[in-house]
Design an enzyme around this catalytic site. Structure first.
Site, PDB file in Angstrom:
ATOM      1  CB  THR A 105       3.453   1.008  -4.665  1.00 45.11           C
ATOM      2  OG1 THR A 105       3.810   1.074  -3.282  1.00 45.11           O
ATOM      3  CG2 THR A 105       2.546   2.171  -4.998  1.00 45.11           C
ATOM      4  CB  SER A 108       3.468   2.691  -8.851  1.00 42.46           C
ATOM      5  OG  SER A 108       3.560   3.446 -10.025  1.00 42.46           O
ATOM      6  N   GLY A 126      -7.507   7.440   4.303  1.00 46.34           N
ATOM      7  CA  GLY A 126      -6.761   6.408   3.592  1.00 46.34           C
ATOM      8  C   GLY A 126      -6.031   5.563   4.611  1.00 46.34           C
ATOM      9  CB  SER A 158       4.973  -0.839   0.981  1.00 41.23           C
ATOM     10  OG  SER A 158       4.315  -1.794   1.778  1.00 41.23           O
ATOM     11  CB  CYS A 207       7.371   0.796  -3.737  1.00 39.77           C
ATOM     12  SG  CYS A 207       6.812  -0.303  -2.428  1.00 39.77           S
ATOM     13  CB  THR A 220      -0.878   0.046   1.260  1.00 38.93           C
ATOM     14  OG1 THR A 220      -1.949  -0.846   1.087  1.00 38.93           O
ATOM     15  CG2 THR A 220      -1.429   1.406   1.535  1.00 38.93           C
TER      16      THR A 220
END
Length: 183
Positions: A172, A166, A56, A135, A169, A10
């Protein structure tokens, strides 16, 4: 006996700029090195007492839903007082034996205030109007802080920072849920 590899995956970011706050989250849930789901929805709008709040979460989904329910009940008891409800939730989270075992973090906003709430009893208002958890949180945070003084909108900063996270990681992905609140 094999150890449970743990749930990962996440990145949640909150960006406040120009009277708006945007909270964006990716959709990846991983178990060890396997992607279990790529389209999870980890950013939600709640409206306790008629006041909109966007939250979130990162961490265990069941734990996060428990915390969101608790936050919603705190907001119903103190309508329109996000800071007070957040502090009350953090106090409960730190002192309640059941809640202490929950493994999640929250970013919450009412359009003017922006907080990170942790199980250590923290209610943190971020510096530089950017908060990120999960993460890929540090990657998204660094990217957004690098863009905050640009002419980009809060939403564009959040989207661009999530794209950078993204790319870096492995926990992600680029399937975003984006909620905007405020002016």
């Amino acid at each position: 006996m094999s150890d449970f590899p743990g749930w990962h995956g996440t990145t949640i970011i909150g960006v406040r700029k120009g009277g708006q706050v945007v909270v964006a989250g990716d959709g990846q849930v991983s178990l060890g090195d396997t992607v279990i789901k790529g389209t999870a929805r980890k950013v939600r709008r709640i409206s306790p007492g008629g006041y909109d709040v966007v939250a979130g979460f990162a961490g265990s989904t069941a734990d996060a839903f428990t915390l969101l329910e608790r936050l919603e009940s705190k907001l119903e008891a103190t309508p329109g007082q996000l800071q007070r409800a957040s502090v009350e939730l953090a106090k409960d989270w730190r002192t309640d034996k059941y809640l202490q075992k929950l493994e999640a973090m929250l970013i919450v906003t009412d359009g003017s205030q922006l907080y990170v709430i942790t199980g250590a009893g923290d209610v943190l208002e971020p510096e530089h109007d950017v908060a990120a958890i999960g993460s890929g949180g540090n990657y998204a945070l660094a990217a957004a802080r690098g863009m905050i003084d640009s002419d980009r909108s809060a939403e564009q900063i959040a989207r661009d920072a999530m794209a950078i996270a993204s790319d870096i990681c492995v926990y992600t992905n680029g399937n975003l849920t984006v909620e905007t609140i405020g002016a």
